[in-house]
Design an enzyme around this catalytic site. Structure first.
Site, PDB file in Angstrom:
ATOM      1  N   ASN A   1      -4.809 -19.292 -12.083  1.00  0.00           N
ATOM      2  CA  ASN A   1      -4.959 -20.709 -12.463  1.00  0.00           C
ATOM      3  C   ASN A   1      -4.372 -20.891 -13.863  1.00  0.00           C
ATOM      4  OD1 ASN A   1      -7.135 -20.502 -14.573  1.00  0.00           O
ATOM      5  ND2 ASN A   1      -8.193 -19.528 -12.854  1.00  0.00           N
TER       6      ASN A   1
ATOM      7  N   ARG B   1       1.043 -11.445 -23.167  1.00  0.00           N
ATOM      8  CA  ARG B   1       2.209 -10.755 -22.597  1.00  0.00           C
ATOM      9  C   ARG B   1       3.535 -11.404 -22.949  1.00  0.00           C
ATOM     10  NH1 ARG B   1       0.184  -5.747 -21.696  1.00  0.00           N
ATOM     11  NH2 ARG B   1      -1.748  -5.871 -20.515  1.00  0.00           N
TER      12      ARG B   1
ATOM     13  N   SER C   1       0.824  -1.216   0.000  1.00  0.00           N
ATOM     14  CA  SER C   1       0.000   0.000   0.000  1.00  0.00           C
ATOM     15  C   SER C   1       0.858   1.265   0.000  1.00  0.00           C
ATOM     16  CB  SER C   1      -0.891   0.009   1.248  1.00  0.00           C
ATOM     17  OG  SER C   1      -1.526   1.262   1.359  1.00  0.00           O
ATOM     18  N   GLY C   2       0.489   2.162  -0.907  1.00  0.00           N
ATOM     19  CA  GLY C   2       1.138   3.477  -0.902  1.00  0.00           C
ATOM     20  C   GLY C   2       0.428   4.446   0.028  1.00  0.00           C
ATOM     21  N   ARG C   3      -0.659   3.968   0.672  1.00  0.00           N
ATOM     22  CA  ARG C   3      -1.389   4.807   1.626  1.00  0.00           C
ATOM     23  C   ARG C   3      -0.945   4.529   3.047  1.00  0.00           C
ATOM     24  NH1 ARG C   3      -7.496   4.157   1.388  1.00  0.00           N
ATOM     25  NH2 ARG C   3      -7.377   6.153   2.451  1.00  0.00           N
TER      26      ARG C   3
HETATM   27  C1  LIG Z   1       0.336  -5.576 -26.455  1.00  0.00           C
HETATM   28  C2  LIG Z   1      -0.768  -4.970 -25.649  1.00  0.00           C
HETATM   29  C3  LIG Z   1      -1.069  -3.623 -25.784  1.00  0.00           C
HETATM   30  C4  LIG Z   1      -2.107  -3.049 -25.034  1.00  0.00           C
HETATM   31  N1  LIG Z   1      -2.379  -1.711 -25.181  1.00  0.00           N
HETATM   32  C5  LIG Z   1      -3.386  -1.149 -24.478  1.00  0.00           C
HETATM   33  C6  LIG Z   1      -3.711   0.224 -24.624  1.00  0.00           C
HETATM   34  O1  LIG Z   1      -3.100   0.951 -25.393  1.00  0.00           O
HETATM   35  N2  LIG Z   1      -4.713   0.738 -23.861  1.00  0.00           N
HETATM   36  C7  LIG Z   1      -5.445  -0.048 -22.994  1.00  0.00           C
HETATM   37  O2  LIG Z   1      -6.360   0.453 -22.354  1.00  0.00           O
HETATM   38  N3  LIG Z   1      -5.140  -1.349 -22.844  1.00  0.00           N
HETATM   39  C8  LIG Z   1      -4.142  -1.922 -23.537  1.00  0.00           C
HETATM   40  N4  LIG Z   1      -3.860  -3.244 -23.368  1.00  0.00           N
HETATM   41  C9  LIG Z   1      -4.585  -4.017 -22.353  1.00  0.00           C
HETATM   42  C10 LIG Z   1      -5.702  -4.860 -22.979  1.00  0.00           C
HETATM   43  O3  LIG Z   1      -6.691  -4.034 -23.558  1.00  0.00           O
HETATM   44  C11 LIG Z   1      -6.363  -5.771 -21.916  1.00  0.00           C
HETATM   45  O4  LIG Z   1      -6.930  -4.941 -20.905  1.00  0.00           O
HETATM   46  C12 LIG Z   1      -5.398  -6.732 -21.272  1.00  0.00           C
HETATM   47  O5  LIG Z   1      -4.586  -7.337 -22.234  1.00  0.00           O
HETATM   48  C13 LIG Z   1      -6.178  -7.795 -20.516  1.00  0.00           C
HETATM   49  O6  LIG Z   1      -6.782  -8.643 -21.461  1.00  0.00           O
HETATM   50  P1  LIG Z   1      -8.197  -9.304 -21.234  1.00  0.00           P
HETATM   51  O7  LIG Z   1      -9.267  -8.282 -21.046  1.00  0.00           O
HETATM   52  O8  LIG Z   1      -8.395 -10.287 -22.358  1.00  0.00           O
HETATM   53  O9  LIG Z   1      -7.925 -10.136 -19.883  1.00  0.00           O
HETATM   54  P2  LIG Z   1      -8.937 -10.422 -18.660  1.00  0.00           P
HETATM   55  O10 LIG Z   1      -9.386  -9.163 -18.069  1.00  0.00           O
HETATM   56  O11 LIG Z   1      -8.204 -11.378 -17.760  1.00  0.00           O
HETATM   57  O12 LIG Z   1     -10.157 -11.103 -19.349  1.00  0.00           O
HETATM   58  C14 LIG Z   1     -10.052 -12.448 -19.847  1.00  0.00           C
HETATM   59  C15 LIG Z   1     -11.168 -12.682 -20.840  1.00  0.00           C
HETATM   60  O13 LIG Z   1     -12.412 -12.639 -20.146  1.00  0.00           O
HETATM   61  C16 LIG Z   1     -13.397 -12.041 -20.992  1.00  0.00           C
HETATM   62  N5  LIG Z   1     -13.875 -10.787 -20.362  1.00  0.00           N
HETATM   63  C17 LIG Z   1     -13.326 -10.156 -19.292  1.00  0.00           C
HETATM   64  N6  LIG Z   1     -14.042  -9.085 -18.962  1.00  0.00           N
HETATM   65  C18 LIG Z   1     -15.049  -8.998 -19.852  1.00  0.00           C
HETATM   66  C19 LIG Z   1     -16.106  -8.090 -20.063  1.00  0.00           C
HETATM   67  N7  LIG Z   1     -16.279  -7.001 -19.298  1.00  0.00           N
HETATM   68  N8  LIG Z   1     -16.958  -8.306 -21.072  1.00  0.00           N
HETATM   69  C20 LIG Z   1     -16.821  -9.389 -21.870  1.00  0.00           C
HETATM   70  N9  LIG Z   1     -15.830 -10.299 -21.755  1.00  0.00           N
HETATM   71  C21 LIG Z   1     -14.952 -10.098 -20.753  1.00  0.00           C
HETATM   72  C22 LIG Z   1     -12.731 -11.778 -22.341  1.00  0.00           C
HETATM   73  O14 LIG Z   1     -12.901 -12.900 -23.163  1.00  0.00           O
HETATM   74  C23 LIG Z   1     -11.268 -11.653 -21.944  1.00  0.00           C
HETATM   75  O15 LIG Z   1     -10.371 -11.915 -23.009  1.00  0.00           O
HETATM   76  C24 LIG Z   1      -2.844  -3.840 -24.113  1.00  0.00           C
HETATM   77  C25 LIG Z   1      -2.529  -5.203 -23.983  1.00  0.00           C
HETATM   78  C26 LIG Z   1      -1.507  -5.761 -24.726  1.00  0.00           C
HETATM   79  C27 LIG Z   1      -1.198  -7.236 -24.558  1.00  0.00           C
END
Ligand SMILES: Cc1cc2nc3c(=O)[nH]c(=O)nc-3n(C[C@H](O)[C@H](O)[C@H](O)COP(=O)(O)OP(=O)(O)OC[C@H]3O[C@@H](n4cnc5c(N)ncnc54)[C@H](O)[C@@H]3O)c2cc1C
Length: 252
Positions: free
Chosen positions: A195, A206, A96-98
């Site tokens: 998991n 990533r 925590s930064g708080r």
């Molecule tokens: C190379 C790279 C560049 C990126 N650049 C940017 C950027 O410029 N700006 C930015 O804001 N982000 C950026 N991101 C982040 C990206 O948009 C995602 O937030 C991040 O990769 C997490 O992915 P995720 O949502 O699939 O994962 P999680 O949040 O773990 O979700 C896993 C999966 O669950 C489902 N899911 C989760 N939440 C929802 C929901 N609300 N509705 C429907 N389905 C859902 C989807 O199938 C999702 O793929 C970047 C990511 C990468 C890898």
């Protein structure tokens, strides 16, 4: 005085489950748990891999959610910022930064870190070259790195001394306000539990693997953290990891 480092630390704390736990969960649909355990014991490694690969190929992901791994990490804030975007199947607890005073530890790029954008750099495919590849001489490359580190360290030193001054006893400024002075390169420690299914999804985004079905271009520092997690997946769930690669790194 601030400490600068390039270290990305991800340490295994504990793990639960195995490839057999994936198979147990898979067999729940047709077999009672005792019979499933016996069936798994009698399977050859090839048969186990065949089942796990089937799950990956057909994107039956839930059997991969019955295992867990916890890691302790020490990472710059900008790496945490990217990691915590992964919302599903990832649990986080961070320093925590708080409630405490953050340590004066800040990230700087190591000498061999690609830092210079390539000529045809694009936001969707960000690629970089090292100082050595970007300049004609080793001396110029040394100097470019030295100056980058010196300028960053100078900012960190000024910022941290402002932070310390603001929270110094008697001033009455809260840590949570004073921390606004700190750069994004400050380190936080924290725990992540996930998991194998969510971990594979994290790795698909990533890590940069040209053979992936969906090639990603992550920032190097989160890739180093992801690779450390990947080596845990490979040693604790080797068949799952093999199937993930066979499916061109698409998470089931
Ligand atoms: C190379 C790279 C560049 C990126 N650049 C940017 C950027 O410029 N700006 C930015 O804001 N982000 C950026 N991101 C982040 C990206 O948009 C995602 O937030 C991040 O990769 C997490 O992915 P995720 O949502 O699939 O994962 P999680 O949040 O773990 O979700 C896993 C999966 O669950 C489902 N899911 C989760 N939440 C929802 C929901 N609300 N509705 C429907 N389905 C859902 C989807 O199938 C999702 O793929 C970047 C990511 C990468 C890898």
């Amino acid at each position: 005085m601030v400490t600068t480092t390039s270290k990305i630390t991800v340490r295994l704390v504990r793990n639960m489950g195995s490839d057999d736990a994936v198979l147990e969960a898979m067999l729940a649909s047709t077999t009672d748990p005792d019979a499933a355990a016996k069936k798994i014991d009698e399977m050859t490694p090839e048969a186990k891999y065949g089942r796990i690969k089937y799950l990956c190929t057909h994107r039956h992901g839930t059997p991969f959610e019955h295992s867990a791994v916890t890691v302790a990490c020490h990472l710059p804030a900008f790496v945490w910022w990217e990691w915590v975007r992964h919302r599903i199947g990832m649990s986080y607890n961070l320093e925590s930064g708080r409630y405490k005073v953050l340590e004066p530890v800040f990230w700087v790029p190591p000498r061999d870190r690609p830092c210079v954008p390539v000529a045809d750099w694009k936001p969707s495919r960000p690629r970089f070259i090292t100082f050595d590849d970007a300049t004609w001489s080793k001396e110029a490359a040394d100097e470019a790195h030295r100056q980058t580190v010196a300028e960053l360290t100078d900012v960190y030193t000024k910022a941290y001394s402002t932070y310390e001054r603001l929270i110094a006893e008697g001033k009455g400024i809260a840590n949570e306000v004073a921390r606004a002075a700190l750069p994004f390169a400050i380190y936080y420690s924290g725990y992540v539990t996930t998991n194998p299914r969510s971990l594979m999804h994290f790795l698909s985004l990533r890590t940069h693997e040209p053979e992936s079905l969906f090639v990603s271009y992550p920032q190097l520092e989160i890739e180093v953290a992801a690779r450390a997690c990947e080596s845990m997946l490979a040693s604790l769930w080797p068949l799952t990891h093999k199937a993930f690669n066979a499916c061109r790194r698409v998470a089931p």
